[in-house]
Design a protein around this motif. Structure first.
Motif, short mmCIF file in Angstrom:
data_model
loop_
_atom_site.label_atom_id
_atom_site.label_comp_id
_atom_site.label_asym_id
_atom_site.label_seq_id
_atom_site.Cartn_x
_atom_site.Cartn_y
_atom_site.Cartn_z
N TYR A 30 -3.96 -1.40 -3.78
CA TYR A 30 -4.69 -0.55 -2.83
C TYR A 30 -5.36 0.63 -3.50
CZ TYR A 30 -0.60 2.42 -3.25
OH TYR A 30 0.41 3.22 -3.74
N VAL A 54 4.35 0.38 0.90
CA VAL A 54 4.27 0.69 -0.53
C VAL A 54 5.66 1.11 -1.00
CG1 VAL A 54 3.24 2.24 -2.22
CG2 VAL A 54 1.88 1.42 -0.30
N PRO A 79 -0.88 0.33 -8.50
CA PRO A 79 -0.45 0.69 -7.15
C PRO A 79 -0.40 -0.56 -6.26
CG PRO A 79 -2.66 1.53 -7.60
CD PRO A 79 -2.18 0.89 -8.86
N THR A 80 0.79 -0.94 -5.88
CA THR A 80 1.01 -2.21 -5.19
C THR A 80 1.56 -1.98 -3.79
OG1 THR A 80 1.50 -3.24 -7.32
CG2 THR A 80 2.23 -4.41 -5.38
N ALA A 81 1.01 -2.73 -2.85
CA ALA A 81 1.52 -2.73 -1.47
C ALA A 81 2.02 -4.14 -1.17
CB ALA A 81 0.43 -2.33 -0.49
#
Length: 176
Positions: A30, A54, A79-81
Motif C-alpha cells: 500500500y 496492516v 509496507p504490506t497489508a
C-alpha cells in the motif's frame, strides 16, 4: 533472549487465528496510498466479508510460521497489508484488482489459499473468476438442462402415443 512483550504475543495469536479461519489471505503493498484511500478500501472489503489490516511483517512471519503458512513469507517485503477473506476469495480479489486500477499505489503481491501460495498471476486469475453466486447459478443451470430434456422426452412418449391413436381412430372413421 529477551521475553516478547504481551502486546506482540497477542498480535501473533490474533494473526494465527485469522490465518486459520480465513478462506484466503491476499497480500498487497500500500506504499503511497493515503489514509483516506485505505479507509475507503477497508469499508468496501468489509461490506463484502473481508478485512484488510496492516501488521508488522516480523509478527506476520512469526504467525505464518507457527500456523503452518510460511509460504506467504516471501510476499512480506515493504509496507504490506493483509486481506483476510471469509467467504468468496474471487469477489475480494476482483475488488482489490479494481481498486488497484483506480489507485495504482495499491499493488497486488499474491496470497495464500488452501495452504498454497498464490502469485500475482494466480491472484489475478482468481479475480477473473465469476462470483460464487454466478458459479452456483451456472452449476444449477447445467444440472437442470439434462433434467428438462429428460422431462420433455417423457412427455413425448404418451403424446406421440395419443397422436398415433387419434390417427388410427381418424382412419377407421374415414373407412367406415
Amino acid at each position: 533472549m529477551e521475553q516478547p512483550r504481551p502486546e506482540k504475543v497477542a498480535i501473533v495469536e490474533e494473526l494465527k487465528e485469522r490465518f486459520d479461519s480465513s478462506a484466503a489471505v491476499l497480500v498487497t503493498e500500500y506504499r503511497g496510498l493515503k489514509v483516506s484511500e485505505l479507509e475507503e478500501l477497508r469499508r468496501e472489503l468489509k461490506a463484502k466479508g473481508a478485512d484488510i489490516k496492516v501488521f508488522k511483517n516480523t509478527l506476520v512471519r512469526i504467525a505464518a510460521s507457527q500456523s503452518g503458512n510460511s509460504v506467504v513469507e516471501p510476499l512480506l517485503e515493504g509496507p504490506t497489508a493483509l486481506t483476510f477473506v471469509k467467504d468468496d476469495p474471487a469477489a475480494i480479489a476482483k475488488s482489490l484488482r479494481e481498486f488497484a486500477k483506480a489507485k495504482p499505489a495499491l499493488v497486488l503481491k499474491g496470497g495464500l489459499m488452501g495452504g498454497k501460495k498464490l502469485g500475482v498471476e494466480e491472484t489475478l486469475a482468481l479475480a477473473d473468476l465469476p462470483s460464487r453466486e454466478v458459479l452456483l447459478a451456472q452449476f444449477a443451470g447445467a444440472l437442470s438442462a439434462p433434467m428438462q430434456k429428460f422431462a420433455s422426452l417423457l412427455k413425448a412418449v404418451p403424446q406421440n402415443f395419443a397422436y398415433a391413436l387419434q390417427a388410427l381412430i381418424d382412419s377407421k372413421s374415414e373407412q367406415g
